[in-house]
Design an enzyme around this catalytic site. Structure first.
Site, PDB file in Angstrom:
ATOM      1  N   HIS A 149       0.818  -1.001   0.378  1.00 63.43           N
ATOM      2  CA  HIS A 149      -0.020   0.386  -0.050  1.00 63.43           C
ATOM      3  C   HIS A 149       1.328   0.891   0.088  1.00 63.43           C
ATOM      4  O   HIS A 149       1.824   1.559   0.831  1.00 63.43           O
ATOM      5  CB  HIS A 149      -0.910  -0.086   1.416  1.00 63.43           C
ATOM      6  CG  HIS A 149      -1.969   0.667   1.301  1.00 63.43           C
ATOM      7  ND1 HIS A 149      -2.916   1.367   0.067  1.00 63.43           N
ATOM      8  CD2 HIS A 149      -1.613   2.335   1.624  1.00 63.43           C
ATOM      9  CE1 HIS A 149      -3.764   2.312   0.201  1.00 63.43           C
ATOM     10  NE2 HIS A 149      -2.926   3.309   1.846  1.00 63.43           N
TER      11      HIS A 149
ATOM     12  N   GLU B 288       8.727   0.810  -2.409  1.00 63.82           N
ATOM     13  CA  GLU B 288       8.374   0.213  -2.907  1.00 63.82           C
ATOM     14  C   GLU B 288       9.034  -0.799  -3.041  1.00 63.82           C
ATOM     15  O   GLU B 288       8.575  -2.180  -3.229  1.00 63.82           O
ATOM     16  CB  GLU B 288       6.507   0.490  -3.355  1.00 63.82           C
ATOM     17  CG  GLU B 288       5.693   1.086  -3.005  1.00 63.82           C
ATOM     18  CD  GLU B 288       4.363   1.475  -4.082  1.00 63.82           C
ATOM     19  OE1 GLU B 288       4.108   0.128  -4.452  1.00 63.82           O
ATOM     20  OE2 GLU B 288       4.103   2.943  -4.184  1.00 63.82           O
TER      21      GLU B 288
HETATM   22  C1  GRF Z   1       1.398   0.537  -5.811  1.00 61.86           C
HETATM   23  O1  GRF Z   1       1.505   2.701  -5.578  1.00 61.86           O
HETATM   24  C2  GRF Z   1       0.668   0.582  -5.227  1.00 61.86           C
HETATM   25  O2  GRF Z   1       1.239   0.600  -4.072  1.00 61.86           O
HETATM   26  C3  GRF Z   1      -0.699   0.131  -5.746  1.00 61.86           C
HETATM   27  O3  GRF Z   1      -0.972   1.136  -6.817  1.00 61.86           O
HETATM   28  C4  GRF Z   1       0.960   1.084  -7.957  1.00 61.86           C
HETATM   29  C5  GRF Z   1       0.432  -0.106  -8.322  1.00 61.86           C
HETATM   30  O4  GRF Z   1       1.808   0.009  -9.158  1.00 61.86           O
HETATM   31  N1  GRF Z   1      -1.031  -0.398  -4.724  1.00 61.86           N
HETATM   32  P1  GRF Z   1       2.922  -0.894  -9.952  1.00 61.86           P
HETATM   33  O5  GRF Z   1       1.114  -1.266 -11.232  1.00 61.86           O
HETATM   34  O6  GRF Z   1       3.316  -2.026  -8.706  1.00 61.86           O
HETATM   35  O7  GRF Z   1       3.146   0.444 -10.948  1.00 61.86           O
END
Ligand code: GRF
Length: 223
Positions: A117, A182
């Site tokens: 998240h 992330e």
């Molecule tokens: C990411 O920021 C994730 O945390 C959120 O949606 C976005 C997805 O990006 N849930 P990706 O498809 O992984 O590039």
């Protein structure tokens, strides 16, 4: 225990999915990305997964409607579950998967399904987290990997990384700073879960020691 078979669920571009695929491709990673599933057939992540020779398919949520044309969430989740069972999946990673799951599905996969998240939970659950963080004037923002429970963006927290909110940031610059983290913590958290070193005790996850190369504030700290 044999190497867990992992499914990555996506809806879009799949940059987090790629960070998991790349991490798992390194010899010695304690899990195998066995398949990628998108609820949107046009998701670019499906193409990217196939280019890495990962079986990738869509389970199109728009195909599941009741007689009145309303979304049949239970029907979609049953099809998703069948796909996961067919692939003999042990662990599910939600990676930008933009579909609410039914309580029955999340209960079945409890302790075996994790999510990333783009905020420091429990702050800023839901959508548009970067815009809302800027509007609230927080000075520190970040991202969270957590086990999935029936309530959205709630569930035992495995790992978080924090980033500063800088003067002049907009949602794009702040979002990019968060996304970079992330890509650091999702593979690291997945590794801990695969190794059985992220143990759920009530609402809390206890972590055994691990190592991580990053200059960001990551909690739990590595080393
Ligand atoms: C990411 O920021 C994730 O945390 C959120 O949606 C976005 C997805 O990006 N849930 P990706 O498809 O992984 O590039």
């Amino acid at each position: 225990m044999s190497t867990p078979r992992i499914a990555v669920l996506i809806s879009g571009r799949g940059s987090n999915m790629m960070s998991l695929i790349e991490a798992a491709a390194v010899p010695g990673f304690p899990g195998e990305i066995a398949c990628v599933i998108s609820n949107r057939p046009e998701a670019h992540g499906l193409v990217r997964a196939q280019a890495c020779n990962i079986p990738a398919r869509a389970v199109d949520h728009t195909a599941f409607r009741d007689a009145a044309g309303k979304a049949d969430r239970a029907g979609f989740d049953a099809a998703l579950d069948a796909a996961l069972e067919e692939e003999r999946i042990d662990l599910v990673c939600l990676a930008g998967f933009m579909r609410l799951l039914t309580p029955a599905f999340t209960r079945k996969w409890a302790g075996r399904m994790i999510n990333i998240h783009p905020a420091l939970l429990p702050s800023f659950k839901g959508l548009h987290t970067h815009e809302r963080a800027l509007a609230e004037g927080v000075k520190i923002h970040g991202c969270t990997v957590h086990f999935v429970t029936p309530e959205m963006d709630v569930g035992p927290i495995i790992m978080q990384a924090a980033v500063p909110v800088l003067e002049g940031d907009d949602a794009d610059t702040l979002g990019a700073r968060v996304l970079a983290q992330e890509h650091v913590i999702y593979p690291a958290a997945l590794r801990l879960v695969c190794e059985g070193r992220a143990r759920i005790e009530g609402n809390v996850v206890r972590i055994d020691a691990f190592e991580l190369a990053t200059h960001a504030l990551v909690v739990p700290p590595a080393g």
